[in-house]
Design an enzyme around this catalytic site. Structure first.
Site, PDB file in Angstrom:
ATOM      1  N   LEU A   1       2.566   7.381  -4.330  1.00 47.59           N
ATOM      2  CA  LEU A   1       3.751   7.991  -4.934  1.00 47.59           C
ATOM      3  C   LEU A   1       3.481   9.375  -5.513  1.00 47.59           C
ATOM      4  CD1 LEU A   1       5.317   4.875  -6.707  1.00 47.59           C
ATOM      5  CD2 LEU A   1       6.165   6.042  -4.660  1.00 47.59           C
TER       6      LEU A   1
ATOM      7  N   HIS B   1      -4.839  -0.771   5.722  1.00 41.61           N
ATOM      8  CA  HIS B   1      -4.456   0.063   6.863  1.00 41.61           C
ATOM      9  C   HIS B   1      -5.452  -0.031   8.028  1.00 41.61           C
ATOM     10  CE1 HIS B   1      -7.286   2.703   4.897  1.00 41.61           C
ATOM     11  NE2 HIS B   1      -6.413   3.242   4.072  1.00 41.61           N
TER      12      HIS B   1
ATOM     13  N   HIS C   1       0.866  -1.191   0.000  1.00 48.56           N
ATOM     14  CA  HIS C   1       0.000   0.000   0.000  1.00 48.56           C
ATOM     15  C   HIS C   1       0.894   1.229   0.000  1.00 48.56           C
ATOM     16  CE1 HIS C   1      -3.830   2.141   1.580  1.00 48.56           C
ATOM     17  NE2 HIS C   1      -3.024   3.013   0.993  1.00 48.56           N
TER      18      HIS C   1
ATOM     19  N   LYS D   1      -9.134  -0.536  -6.301  1.00 48.35           N
ATOM     20  CA  LYS D   1      -9.226   0.137  -5.005  1.00 48.35           C
ATOM     21  C   LYS D   1     -10.597   0.760  -4.801  1.00 48.35           C
ATOM     22  CE  LYS D   1      -7.876   1.969  -1.112  1.00 48.35           C
ATOM     23  NZ  LYS D   1      -6.596   2.604  -0.800  1.00 48.35           N
TER      24      LYS D   1
ATOM     25  N   ASN E   1      -5.140   7.236  -6.469  1.00 47.92           N
ATOM     26  CA  ASN E   1      -5.893   8.465  -6.178  1.00 47.92           C
ATOM     27  C   ASN E   1      -5.124   9.716  -6.573  1.00 47.92           C
ATOM     28  OD1 ASN E   1      -4.097   7.865  -4.027  1.00 47.92           O
ATOM     29  ND2 ASN E   1      -5.273   9.125  -2.591  1.00 47.92           N
TER      30      ASN E   1
ATOM     31  N   HIS F   1     -10.481   0.855   1.429  1.00 46.72           N
ATOM     32  CA  HIS F   1     -10.341   1.843   2.502  1.00 46.72           C
ATOM     33  C   HIS F   1     -11.602   1.721   3.345  1.00 46.72           C
ATOM     34  CE1 HIS F   1      -9.011   5.899   4.129  1.00 46.72           C
ATOM     35  NE2 HIS F   1     -10.211   5.728   4.668  1.00 46.72           N
TER      36      HIS F   1
ATOM     37  N   ASP G   1       1.330   2.624   3.545  1.00 45.12           N
ATOM     38  CA  ASP G   1       0.455   3.767   3.271  1.00 45.12           C
ATOM     39  C   ASP G   1       1.260   5.055   3.293  1.00 45.12           C
ATOM     40  OD1 ASP G   1      -1.867   5.144   2.621  1.00 45.12           O
ATOM     41  OD2 ASP G   1      -2.612   5.237   4.680  1.00 45.12           O
TER      42      ASP G   1
ATOM     43  N   ALA H   1      -3.975  14.827   5.411  1.00 41.21           N
ATOM     44  CA  ALA H   1      -3.761  13.549   6.093  1.00 41.21           C
ATOM     45  C   ALA H   1      -2.725  12.722   5.343  1.00 41.21           C
ATOM     46  CB  ALA H   1      -5.075  12.782   6.190  1.00 41.21           C
TER      47      ALA H   1
END
Length: 348
Positions: free
Chosen positions: A20, A178, A17, A103, A45, A140, A251, A267
């Site tokens: 980049l 996560h 996870h 995802k 994302n 998620h 993550d 975040a």
């Protein structure tokens, strides 16, 4: 006379996870992952998100262009699920070995997730196709309803979304990404062989007191948010127990310093430079270094049906200080544990 440093040799790990980003940020952060890990599941994302085969191929090439000579690194691309995604596009990407997984972001759950899924029913044809072709779903796991407390979003997701989804699509492979709560740790441990989880170093090392007591520490702010210590302890016990359906997923989520240290900060923890040593510290504290290699290098490939890496790396146990910051075009990046003394690091 100084005692010799302890060295820990493990099969080269993978990061299941990873964020980049793109552009100059991508070029800055890729080497911190590619020098250590053999592969990484790259999150889709971006703005706009990666929703087509062509976009994934182009993004993969930009990543590979940023990998320094001498690093043997393979980015594993993912597709961002939206309400309007064509199942045929997803299957084509999977069959052509462009997409490794897809995802699921609930709409507005985290950074650049406004295009995310509004309801499971909206993407049921896509999920049914994924189940049919054996494509893993990465989740998620938080609900985003305004009336649900941010510390309760993961537990509520399990009961209202995850469990009904898995009851409906019993053959679908799911990675609960996560995870941050005892609820999720118990759920994954009690699940079947088609359910796995990743856990970040920050959720193993810290709880919400570390982020909030004595001042707000923005570089520990990530989503899902750090929880209370009973949840942290449950995660530590799960990863160090030898349980084989939990694996390394940092993550790592870089943001420029000014976007973290602001009146409304972003975040994400940029932990790529320090994650592996952080995991080793946790396993050592839990007297479980015998399970460290499996967590980092074996469990993930086994769940994904991929071979383990055939090269090895070494970690050395000697105190080193983490850099305060890393240069970025027109700004800096603050790495996880910046300025702190760490016990384990990758041997150069």
């Amino acid at each position: 006379m100084t005692a010799p440093s302890q060295v820990l040799k493990i099969r080269r790990p993978d990061d299941w996870h990873l964020h980049l980003r793109d552009g100059d940020m991508l070029k800055t952060v890729v080497p911190y992952t590619s020098e250590i890990y053999g592969r990484a599941i790259v999150m889709p994302n971006l703005a706009p998100p990666v929703t087509t085969v062509e976009a994934a191929v182009a993004y993969r090439q930009r990543i590979l262009d940023a990998v320094p000579a001498g690093h043997d690194f393979t980015p594993l691309m993912t597709c961002y699920l939206t309400d309007s995604l064509d199942p045929n596009e997803l299957e084509r990407g999977f069959n052509e070995a462009v997409f490794t997984a897809a995802k699921l972001y609930p709409a507005n759950a985290t950074t650049n997730s406004s295009h995310g899924v509004t309801s499971i029913d909206a993407i049921m044809p896509v999920l049914e196709r994924m189940e049919k072709i054996g494509m893993p779903l990465l989740v998620h796991g938080e609900v985003t309803h305004a009336d649900i407390d941010i510390f309760d979003r993961e537990a509520r997701f399990i009961e209202s979304v995850m469990e009904p989804l898995r009851q409906r699509l019993t053959a679908l492979k799911v990675v609960f990404e996560h995870i941050t709560t005892k609820d999720a740790a118990d759920y994954v441990r009690d699940g079947n062989e088609r359910l796995a989880a990743t856990i970040t170093p920050q959720h193993l090392m810290f709880n919400r007191n570390h982020m909030l007591v004595g001042g707000v520490r923005p570089h520990l702010y990530c989503l899902p948010i750090l929880k209370r210590n009973i949840h942290q302890q449950a995660l530590r016990e799960l990863v160090t127990s030898g349980f084989n359906r939990v694996f390394l997923g940092t993550d790592s989520a870089p943001h420029a310093r000014h976007r973290k240290e602001s009146s409304c900060g972003c975040a994400g923890c940029f932990n790529a430079p320090t994650a592996l040593g952080s995991y080793a510290t946790v396993f050592e504290e839990m007297n479980a270094l015998q399970h460290f290699e499996a967590f980092c290098s074996v469990n993930g490939p086994q769940f994904y049906g991929l071979p383990v890496n055939d090269t090895f790396i070494e970690l050395v146990r000697e105190e080193q200080q983490v850099a305060e910051s890393i240069a970025l075009t027109d700004d800096t990046l603050v790495p996880f544990l910046a300025g702190e003394t760490v016990r384990w690091s990758v041997k150069q």
